[in-house]
Enzyme design. Structure first.
Site, PDB file in Angstrom:
ATOM      1  N   ASP A 180       6.312  -3.334   2.272  1.00  0.00           N
ATOM      2  CA  ASP A 180       5.391  -3.822   1.242  1.00  0.00           C
ATOM      3  C   ASP A 180       4.416  -2.692   0.867  1.00  0.00           C
ATOM      4  O   ASP A 180       4.846  -1.555   0.655  1.00  0.00           O
ATOM      5  CB  ASP A 180       4.671  -5.084   1.736  1.00  0.00           C
ATOM      6  CG  ASP A 180       3.997  -5.875   0.618  1.00  0.00           C
ATOM      7  OD1 ASP A 180       4.681  -6.684  -0.025  1.00  0.00           O
ATOM      8  OD2 ASP A 180       2.801  -5.655   0.387  1.00  0.00           O
ATOM      9  N   TYR A 237      -4.077  -4.810  -5.802  1.00  0.00           N
ATOM     10  CA  TYR A 237      -3.048  -4.787  -6.849  1.00  0.00           C
ATOM     11  C   TYR A 237      -3.607  -4.229  -8.150  1.00  0.00           C
ATOM     12  O   TYR A 237      -2.963  -3.414  -8.827  1.00  0.00           O
ATOM     13  CB  TYR A 237      -2.495  -6.197  -7.071  1.00  0.00           C
ATOM     14  CG  TYR A 237      -1.554  -6.630  -5.976  1.00  0.00           C
ATOM     15  CD1 TYR A 237      -0.182  -6.580  -6.153  1.00  0.00           C
ATOM     16  CD2 TYR A 237      -2.048  -7.081  -4.756  1.00  0.00           C
ATOM     17  CE1 TYR A 237       0.691  -6.967  -5.139  1.00  0.00           C
ATOM     18  CE2 TYR A 237      -1.191  -7.464  -3.735  1.00  0.00           C
ATOM     19  CZ  TYR A 237       0.179  -7.402  -3.933  1.00  0.00           C
ATOM     20  OH  TYR A 237       1.034  -7.768  -2.924  1.00  0.00           O
ATOM     21  N   HIS A 241      11.440 -10.004   4.074  1.00  0.00           N
ATOM     22  CA  HIS A 241      10.342  -9.118   3.713  1.00  0.00           C
ATOM     23  C   HIS A 241       9.417  -8.793   4.885  1.00  0.00           C
ATOM     24  O   HIS A 241       8.922  -7.677   4.992  1.00  0.00           O
ATOM     25  CB  HIS A 241       9.539  -9.776   2.587  1.00  0.00           C
ATOM     26  CG  HIS A 241       8.505  -8.895   1.977  1.00  0.00           C
ATOM     27  ND1 HIS A 241       8.820  -7.793   1.212  1.00  0.00           N
ATOM     28  CD2 HIS A 241       7.150  -8.940   2.007  1.00  0.00           C
ATOM     29  CE1 HIS A 241       7.716  -7.207   0.793  1.00  0.00           C
ATOM     30  NE2 HIS A 241       6.681  -7.876   1.268  1.00  0.00           N
TER      31      HIS A 241
END
Length: 476
Positions: free
Chosen positions: A245, A395, A452
């Protein structure tokens, strides 16, 4: 003449037998030196930064001490949580919703009841404190990390420093199950070679117990620089890196920034967004003749049907990305005020990012891979630190500068690289594509299962792959 020509031919072949390997060894040695020194390749400028409150002090050196840290809780903290859980407002879901609309509200009711009546936060704080925690101040903010050393090192065995970096919506806690496998492999049936690690797991600034940046612009490059400074402060000159990630992006940037410090880079998540006519043709041909464009049979199985796996599935799973990449504080303030909202938002990712088929299960398949104690402990790290908003801002800080997350792909990664490709990862990156950016791939593994959150879900598989990679690098 025939005899003489044979003698000369023999002498020539003998010379070649010596000269060719010697030349190859010389060229290989030079290449290895260049790879390790980073002198011949373009690198990201390390720069400097200040993320503390207000202006950077003009005088005075930053406190570089490393301070022991302990996670604590209180009656007041737990009472406040319980009061908010008691006031949970239930919203019925439509019939047959499963996880297609997001977190199933009937199952959420069960999670909240467990959280309120059975989950023991004090006990989980003890679990979190079983590894040594520390704080140190870098570029004006306090950085939290755990540092776990092996309790026993067999004679003649080198201990390799390994920095492991989490992502969103995870935390340093993701690594709690893999740490003992890496620091004490013999106790867990992993004593296949001479690889033992001491593990450093920092919290990304703005996540968990690392202070949030007070200034705009804190991105993965700033994080990479801070983590290099952290490793240097701990006394390491060379070290291995591992990430998934955001951790994958951060550790990749670290390898692009100071390749001479990175012995090897291991990733369990690779996002490469290269576009163009050549890539489009490769995608089209790969569906019919994968071998012609360098795709293996397993690549084709994980990659096609292309539109379903790379467009529709990604669009379904990436709504949060647009929110957090544009206006994170708006949605974040609600999540920071409601523990139930926070749990639903975070745990939904631990469902479908672990296995896409969990979308069709009423409970999201969550307890088939994790325990509620594990899941809620990760949520609590966000709750008690009020870090959901600052974690979501990460982000915006990255995507506003680099919407495709591709700006730094022109800085090739020449350090030895290992990639563990888990089948339920959000996107599959074929080996041939990964080589466009990661120029020195030592191992590329098609993992048999997992998604993930690899270290959290399949710690033994990931530990084995890391060890295999490091063993090969050490033999170079």
């Amino acid at each position: 003449e025939t005899v003489l020509s044979q003698i000369r031919s023999f002498e020539y072949s003998q010379k070649n037998a010596v000269l060719v390997p010697a030349a190859a060894l010389g060229v290989g040695g030079m290449l290895l030196y260049w790879l390790r020194s980073g002198r011949k390749f373009k690198t990201i400028d390390m720069g400097d930064g200040w993320w503390g409150s207000g202006e950077r002090p003009l005088r005075g050196k930053e406190d570089e001490s490393i301070r022991p840290f302990k996670i604590e809780t209180s009656d007041k903290e737990i009472e406040d949580l319980h009061r908010r859980l008691d006031n949970f407002r239930f919203t019925p879901h439509v019939e047959g919703a499963a996880f297609h609309y997001g977190f199933n509200s009937s199952y959420l009711r069960k999670v909240v009841a467990y959280w309120r009546n059975q989950f023991d936060w004090r006990k989980q704080v003890e679990v979190l404190n079983k590894y040594p925690h520390f704080h140190t101040t870098i570029e004006g903010i306090d950085i939290h990390f755990i540092h776990v050393k092996p309790s026993y090192v067999p004679h003649g065995r080198a201990v390799q420093p390994l920095l492991m970096v989490h992502g969103w919506p995870g935390s340093f806690y993701e690594f709690y199950k893999i740490i003992p496998l890496l620091t004490e492999p013999a106790r867990h049936g992993l004593n296949e070679g001479d690889v033992v690690f001491e593990v450093i797991c920092p919290s990304i600034p703005g996540y968990g117990f690392s202070e949030a940046p007070h200034q705009k612009g804190f991105d993965s490059i700033a994080t990479a620089r801070i983590f290099h400074k952290l490793m240097n402060r701990l006394g390491f000159k060379e070290y291995y890196l591992q990430g998934g990630d955001w951790g994958s992006r951060i550790t990749t940037n670290m390898a692009q920034m100071l390749p001479q410090s990175v012995k090897g880079l291991h990733l369990n998540c690779v996002f490469i967004s290269k576009q163009g006519l050549g890539r489009l043709i490769s995608i089209m041909l790969g569906a019919y003749v994968p071998w012609l464009v360098g795709l293996s049979r397993e690549d084709a199985r994980r990659f096609y049907p292309f539109m379903q796996k790379n467009v529709y599935d990604v669009l379904r799973e990436s709504g949060y990305l647009h929110i957090q990449g544009t206006k994170p504080d708006t949605a974040g303030c609600g999540l920071n005020d409601s523990p139930v909202g926070l749990a639903a938002y975070i745990l939904e990712k631990f469902s479908t990012w672990t296995d896409k088929s969990f979308l069709y299960k009423d409970d999201g398949g969550l307890e088939s891979k994790y325990s509620l104690d594990e899941l809620l402990t990760n949520v609590m790290i966000y709750w008690v630190t009020s870090s959901i908003v600052s974690s979501m801002r990460y982000y915006k800080e990255n995507l506003s500068k680099d919407p495709s997350l591709n700006a730094y792909s022109r800085y090739g990664i020449y350090v030895p690289t290992g990639i563990a490709d888990f089948p339920q990862e959000i996107l599959h990156t074929p080996h041939v594509w990964a080589k466009d950016v990661y120029k020195n791939i030592i191992t590329y593994s098609y993992m048999p299962r997992g998604g993930h959150f690899a270290a959290f879900e399949e710690p033994k598989l990931l530990a084995q792959d890391i060890m295999q990679f490091v063993r090969k690098v050490e033999q170079l």
